[in-house]
Design an enzyme around this catalytic site. Structure first.
Site, PDB file in Angstrom:
ATOM      1  CE  LYS A   1      -3.813   2.171   2.473  1.00  0.00           C
ATOM      2  NZ  LYS A   1      -3.255   3.365   3.097  1.00  0.00           N
TER       3      LYS A   1
ATOM      4  CG  HIS B   1      -1.198   6.989   4.015  1.00  0.00           C
ATOM      5  ND1 HIS B   1      -0.652   5.781   4.338  1.00  0.00           N
ATOM      6  CD2 HIS B   1      -1.933   7.353   5.089  1.00  0.00           C
ATOM      7  CE1 HIS B   1      -1.023   5.443   5.563  1.00  0.00           C
ATOM      8  NE2 HIS B   1      -1.811   6.389   6.042  1.00  0.00           N
TER       9      HIS B   1
ATOM     10  NE  ARG C   1       2.214  10.047   6.225  1.00  0.00           N
ATOM     11  CZ  ARG C   1       3.500   9.880   6.493  1.00  0.00           C
ATOM     12  NH1 ARG C   1       4.224   9.083   5.772  1.00  0.00           N
ATOM     13  NH2 ARG C   1       4.055  10.498   7.516  1.00  0.00           N
TER      14      ARG C   1
ATOM     15  CG  ASP D   1      -6.239   4.685  -0.934  1.00  0.00           C
ATOM     16  OD1 ASP D   1      -5.334   5.378  -1.420  1.00  0.00           O
ATOM     17  OD2 ASP D   1      -6.170   4.200   0.210  1.00  0.00           O
TER      18      ASP D   1
ATOM     19  NE  ARG E   1      -9.033  11.979   4.290  1.00  0.00           N
ATOM     20  CZ  ARG E   1      -8.373  13.049   3.895  1.00  0.00           C
ATOM     21  NH1 ARG E   1      -8.071  13.978   4.760  1.00  0.00           N
ATOM     22  NH2 ARG E   1      -8.013  13.194   2.635  1.00  0.00           N
TER      23      ARG E   1
HETATM   24  C1  LIG Z   1      -8.316   7.790  10.677  1.00  0.00           C
HETATM   25  C2  LIG Z   1      -7.438   7.206   9.630  1.00  0.00           C
HETATM   26  C3  LIG Z   1      -6.579   6.163   9.951  1.00  0.00           C
HETATM   27  C4  LIG Z   1      -5.770   5.575   8.966  1.00  0.00           C
HETATM   28  N1  LIG Z   1      -4.938   4.569   9.319  1.00  0.00           N
HETATM   29  C5  LIG Z   1      -4.204   3.955   8.360  1.00  0.00           C
HETATM   30  C6  LIG Z   1      -3.365   2.850   8.700  1.00  0.00           C
HETATM   31  O1  LIG Z   1      -3.218   2.479   9.863  1.00  0.00           O
HETATM   32  N2  LIG Z   1      -2.720   2.228   7.691  1.00  0.00           N
HETATM   33  C7  LIG Z   1      -2.826   2.630   6.389  1.00  0.00           C
HETATM   34  O2  LIG Z   1      -2.242   2.021   5.511  1.00  0.00           O
HETATM   35  N3  LIG Z   1      -3.603   3.688   6.053  1.00  0.00           N
HETATM   36  C8  LIG Z   1      -4.283   4.355   7.001  1.00  0.00           C
HETATM   37  N4  LIG Z   1      -5.062   5.425   6.654  1.00  0.00           N
HETATM   38  C9  LIG Z   1      -5.098   5.886   5.249  1.00  0.00           C
HETATM   39  C10 LIG Z   1      -6.247   5.257   4.465  1.00  0.00           C
HETATM   40  O3  LIG Z   1      -6.116   3.853   4.415  1.00  0.00           O
HETATM   41  C11 LIG Z   1      -6.321   5.766   3.025  1.00  0.00           C
HETATM   42  O4  LIG Z   1      -5.141   5.487   2.323  1.00  0.00           O
HETATM   43  C12 LIG Z   1      -6.615   7.250   2.913  1.00  0.00           C
HETATM   44  O5  LIG Z   1      -7.524   7.681   3.884  1.00  0.00           O
HETATM   45  C13 LIG Z   1      -7.162   7.553   1.512  1.00  0.00           C
HETATM   46  O6  LIG Z   1      -7.369   8.926   1.322  1.00  0.00           O
HETATM   47  P1  LIG Z   1      -8.829   9.611   1.468  1.00  0.00           P
HETATM   48  O7  LIG Z   1      -9.220   9.548   2.877  1.00  0.00           O
HETATM   49  O8  LIG Z   1      -8.574  11.000   0.981  1.00  0.00           O
HETATM   50  O9  LIG Z   1      -9.756   8.856   0.553  1.00  0.00           O
HETATM   51  C14 LIG Z   1      -5.837   6.048   7.632  1.00  0.00           C
HETATM   52  C15 LIG Z   1      -6.691   7.109   7.317  1.00  0.00           C
HETATM   53  C16 LIG Z   1      -7.469   7.704   8.293  1.00  0.00           C
HETATM   54  C17 LIG Z   1      -8.372   8.837   7.912  1.00  0.00           C
END
Ligand SMILES: Cc1cc2nc3c(=O)[nH]c(=O)nc-3n(C[C@H](O)[C@H](O)[C@H](O)COP(=O)(O)O)c2cc1C
Length: 300
Positions: free
Chosen positions: A171, A195, A198, A226, A250
């Protein structure tokens, strides 16, 4: 006038996605079938849950948000993802019966990486993976909720692939270079993602996707996208650009916080219904038949 620079990858990604328009192909079209096969398993749609972590029990309800959305994934028969957590929390997710891929953090404590992956296999996970886009932080190596992360080499990733029989998912792939390395180490799927922004100025996942798709041709690696996926139209564009599936992010949170499992399932079904509608409108009878030439790029 105040001068501001657009560095937020979330904003750039949304802008790019919204710049892609869709033509209609109605004659001889049928109601589309949105079911799909992913990593050898049949799912009701190519829309998946995000790998989330650290969600609380909203409004004092019995289960954490993580368990609630996993139950929604089970109800919708879609592939479920989860992120950073300890083994007991992961067991709660497995107990929902959702087919789940556990995304393990690139912990500096490599024994912990291996333990979490092996635990996932013994608990009955569908797959395991790692979010490689959480290696680096502003001070050097990232520290996530007090835990230090470490650089990951191709050899380390290969060792995780060899650790269990489960399919391995990388990922946070946002280049052809990393995508090809994922194929080389034996990953079965990648998640094209920044992500939720980031990296400043990160290329929108859907912009790099066609190049990644081309580079992985014949390599047996399935592709999920994503970041910013909130509607069936977003899902459609991801599939048309070469993804096998996409994951909401989100965009799912308001339904989850307010409506728990039921609200999340409703949201996911709504995304699926919108996807079916657009597929039917574009002569795309099933997920494999989506023709990228229905998309129009208006400039960005
Ligand atoms: C509250 C929260 C916790 C997350 N925790 C992780 C995680 O532990 N591992 C991970 O690979 N991605 C994590 N993510 C990222 C999501 O898997 C995803 O890649 C990201 O939210 C996609 O972008 P978007 O929210 O704009 O659609 C997290 C996102 C949020 C909002």
């Amino acid at each position: 006038m105040e001068y501001t620079r657009l560095s937020d990858a979330n904003v750039i990604t949304e802008k790019y996605m919204d710049s892609i328009l869709i033509e209609e192909r109605l004659i001889d079209s049928v109601v589309a079938d949105i079911s799909t096969e992913f990593l050898g398993e049949r799912f009701d749609m190519p829309v998946m849950t995000p790998a989330f972590s650290h969600l609380k029990n909203y409004e004092g309800r019995e289960h954490s948000g993580l368990v609630e959305y996993s139950m929604a994934a089970k109800e919708c028969n879609i592939l479920n993802f989860c992120g950073m957590m300890e083994n007991d929390r992961f067991q709660d997710i497995i107990d929902t019966g959702a087919k789940t891929v556990r995304i393990v953090k690139p912990y500096a404590d490599n024994a912990k990486v291996r333990d979490q992956m092996q635990y996932a296999e013994s608990a009955g996970a569908f797959g395991i993976g790692m979010d490689i886009d959480h290696i680096f932080g502003e001070q050097g190596l990232d520290v996530v909720v007090g835990e230090k992360m470490a650089e990951q080499t191709s050899e380390m990733l290969r060792s995780y692939v060899e650790l269990t029989k489960l399919p391995f998912v990388v990922k946070g792939v946002l280049s052809v270079s990393d995508a090809v390395k994922c194929a080389d180490i034996g990953a079965k799927a990648i998640i094209v993602s920044h992500h939720h922004g980031r990296l400043p100025y990160a290329v929108p996942p859907m912009m790099i996707l066609p190049k990644i798709k081309e580079a992985l041709k014949g390599r047996g690696v399935q592709i999920i996208v994503d970041c910013g996926i909130a509607t069936g139209a977003d899902a459609f564009k991801a599939l048309a650009l070469g993804a096998d599936a996409c994951a909401v992010g989100r965009s799912m949170l308001p339904s989850l916080e307010k409506g728990g499992t039921e609200g999340t399932a409703e949201f996911l079904k709504k995304v699926g219904n919108e996807l079916r509608y657009i597929m039917s409108f574009t002569g795309s009878a099933n997920v494999r038949d989506i023709d990228p030439s229905v998309l129009h790029f208006t400039g960005f």
